[in-house]
Design a protein around this motif. Structure first.
Motif, PDB file in Angstrom:
ATOM      1  N   PRO A   6       0.485  -1.015  -0.032  1.00 17.75           N
ATOM      2  CA  PRO A   6       0.034  -0.006  -0.114  1.00 17.75           C
ATOM      3  C   PRO A   6       1.148   1.059  -0.033  1.00 17.75           C
ATOM      4  O   PRO A   6       2.060   1.165   0.472  1.00 17.75           O
ATOM      5  N   GLY A   7       0.073   2.779  -0.306  1.00 20.46           N
ATOM      6  CA  GLY A   7       1.198   3.928  -0.428  1.00 20.46           C
ATOM      7  C   GLY A   7       0.649   4.805   0.376  1.00 20.46           C
ATOM      8  O   GLY A   7       1.568   5.682   0.494  1.00 20.46           O
ATOM      9  N   PRO A  43       4.979  -3.097  12.528  1.00 16.71           N
ATOM     10  CA  PRO A  43       6.246  -4.028  12.298  1.00 16.71           C
ATOM     11  C   PRO A  43       6.978  -4.151  10.665  1.00 16.71           C
ATOM     12  O   PRO A  43       8.427  -3.334  10.271  1.00 16.71           O
ATOM     13  N   GLY A  44       5.069  -3.279   9.789  1.00 20.20           N
ATOM     14  CA  GLY A  44       5.487  -3.012   8.421  1.00 20.20           C
ATOM     15  C   GLY A  44       4.632  -2.778   7.996  1.00 20.20           C
ATOM     16  O   GLY A  44       2.924  -2.712   8.264  1.00 20.20           O
ATOM     17  N   PRO A  45       4.831  -3.316   6.394  1.00 20.54           N
ATOM     18  CA  PRO A  45       3.046  -2.749   5.738  1.00 20.54           C
ATOM     19  C   PRO A  45       2.723  -3.918   5.309  1.00 20.54           C
ATOM     20  O   PRO A  45       2.654  -4.846   5.981  1.00 20.54           O
ATOM     21  N   PRO A  50       1.334   1.869   4.890  1.00 25.87           N
ATOM     22  CA  PRO A  50       3.100   1.606   3.359  1.00 25.87           C
ATOM     23  C   PRO A  50       3.795   0.969   4.512  1.00 25.87           C
ATOM     24  O   PRO A  50       4.740   0.942   3.835  1.00 25.87           O
ATOM     25  N   HIS A  51       4.259   1.133   5.478  1.00 23.89           N
ATOM     26  CA  HIS A  51       5.386   1.182   6.658  1.00 23.89           C
ATOM     27  C   HIS A  51       5.115   0.491   8.119  1.00 23.89           C
ATOM     28  O   HIS A  51       4.008   0.916   8.217  1.00 23.89           O
ATOM     29  N   ARG A  52       6.294   0.646   8.432  1.00 21.07           N
ATOM     30  CA  ARG A  52       6.030   0.716  10.554  1.00 21.07           C
ATOM     31  C   ARG A  52       5.971   1.832  10.333  1.00 21.07           C
ATOM     32  O   ARG A  52       6.180   2.526  10.225  1.00 21.07           O
ATOM     33  N   GLY A  53       5.074   2.024  11.696  1.00 19.63           N
ATOM     34  CA  GLY A  53       5.703   2.748  12.637  1.00 19.63           C
ATOM     35  C   GLY A  53       3.564   2.966  13.822  1.00 19.63           C
ATOM     36  O   GLY A  53       3.615   1.598  13.643  1.00 19.63           O
ATOM     37  N   ALA A  54       3.393   3.644  14.323  1.00 18.04           N
ATOM     38  CA  ALA A  54       2.869   3.896  14.918  1.00 18.04           C
ATOM     39  C   ALA A  54       1.396   3.980  14.988  1.00 18.04           C
ATOM     40  O   ALA A  54       1.120   5.278  14.281  1.00 18.04           O
TER      41      ALA A  54
END
Length: 336
Positions: free
Chosen positions: A245-246, A294-296, A269-273
């Motif tokens: 996902p973008g 932990p990731g997309p 789209p990426h690792r994050g909160a």
């Protein structure tokens, strides 16, 4: 400034809903007083004042994060409208519904035009699954003459839709679930007014309250019971080389109505909160759902219908996801 008309007296616990969309707000709850309309948009940081006729301030509040209900989506969608058939293909007025996600028992749901006394109650035993279609026909015999084999079809509702009208859908509790306020003049397409084509939504996942996502059907008489002829992909296909996902996106909130747990699917789209907030109809935040991803991918969250450990009351709630590159909101209904 909005000066209110004379209102019925309010008692403790009563709600006065001030809105710029009267027909929508009146469907939220039959016990609320509704008034309007105001023609300004409160922005974050603005101060709102509620004053008496003598100028005494009753309420003063600073707008935090506004929640715009027009940006929310319904899980049961008004997907196609035939309000004026051509003379050579007069199938009568009909409305097509579809389900974006989940399973819904539509027994007791109500279809209306712009008049409250024009009502059709969907009979018991009508259930739609994700991707299913239901046609509500003003005259089943006329519809079936021109569209034989299309099922399910229910109706004979005894009223018609005009060239400038509303299609409103209420659930069995009388809560407005979806509505379309359409026209036969620019910027709305004109050919559905007696020339044969229908009004079709470009994608059920897109909002349907404005003209932006409606087109004249490319099929000469519409596509009841199947995917619309003007269907467009809601999210651009990233291609085989980029399956991830973008942007952050709130994909779904189901079931709605719910009386236990609300399940949310979020794309990252990426690792994050990840943080998703729940607001009540007055714009107050009642819950924040968080998790680290932990990731997309696609992730699940659950709201138990509580705020600080206490159950919240029945009503309409807004689930909102915000990030640096995305904003998504969906409307859900909690029934105790």
């Amino acid at each position: 400034m909005l000066r209110l008309d004379e209102q019925e007296p309010l008692s403790p616990g009563d709600t006065l809903f001030i809105t710029n969309h009267l027909s929508w707000a009146r469907g939220l709850s039959p016990t609320w007083q509704v008034t309007g309309c105001f023609y300004f948009t409160p922005d974050e940081g603005d101060t709102l004042y509620f004053e008496t006729s003598s100028g005494r301030t009753l309420v003063e509040t600073v707008v935090g994060s506004p929640v715009f209900l027009g940006e929310t989506d319904s899980p049961v969608v008004i997907n196609e409208i035939n309000y004026h058939s051509s003379d050579e293909h007069d199938s009568g007025d009909w409305i097509e519904l579809t389900v974006v996600e989940g399973e819904y028992d539509l027994g007791g749901w109500i279809l209306r035009d712009e008049r409250d006394d024009h009502s059709f109650v969907i009979p018991d035993g009508v259930t739609l699954l994700e991707g299913d279609y239901l046609v509500l026909a003003g005259d089943i015999a006329s519809f079936s003459t021109f569209f034989p084999g299309i099922e399910p079809v229910i109706g004979n509702y005894g009223f018609g839709f005009g060239g400038e009208d509303q299609v409103r859908l209420y659930d069995s509790q009388g809560i407005l679930v979806d509505w379309v306020d359409y026209d036969d003049e620019d910027p709305w397409p004109a050919s559905p007014d007696g020339q044969g084509p229908t009004l079709e939504l470009t994608n059920p996942s897109r909002h349907n309250y404005g003209f932006e996502n409606w087109r004249s059907s490319t099929d000469p008489y519409g596509t009841p019971g199947e995917r619309n002829s003007v269907y467009e992909t809601a999210v651009p296909d990233p291609g085989h080389d980029s399956p991830l996902p973008g942007s952050w996106r709130l994909l779904s909130a189901y079931p709605s109505p719910f009386n236990g747990s609300l399940h949310l699917r979020v794309r990252s789209p990426h690792r994050g909160a990840l943080a998703v907030s729940v607001y009540n109809i007055l714009g107050r935040r009642v819950a924040v759902l968080k998790r680290n991803v932990p990731g997309p991918g696609t992730w699940n969250l659950v709201w138990d219908g509580r705020s600080r450990g206490a159950p919240v009351s029945s009503g309409v709630y807004i689930v909102r996801l915000e990030s640096e590159d995305a904003f998504t909101a969906k409307r859900v209904v909690l029934l105790r």
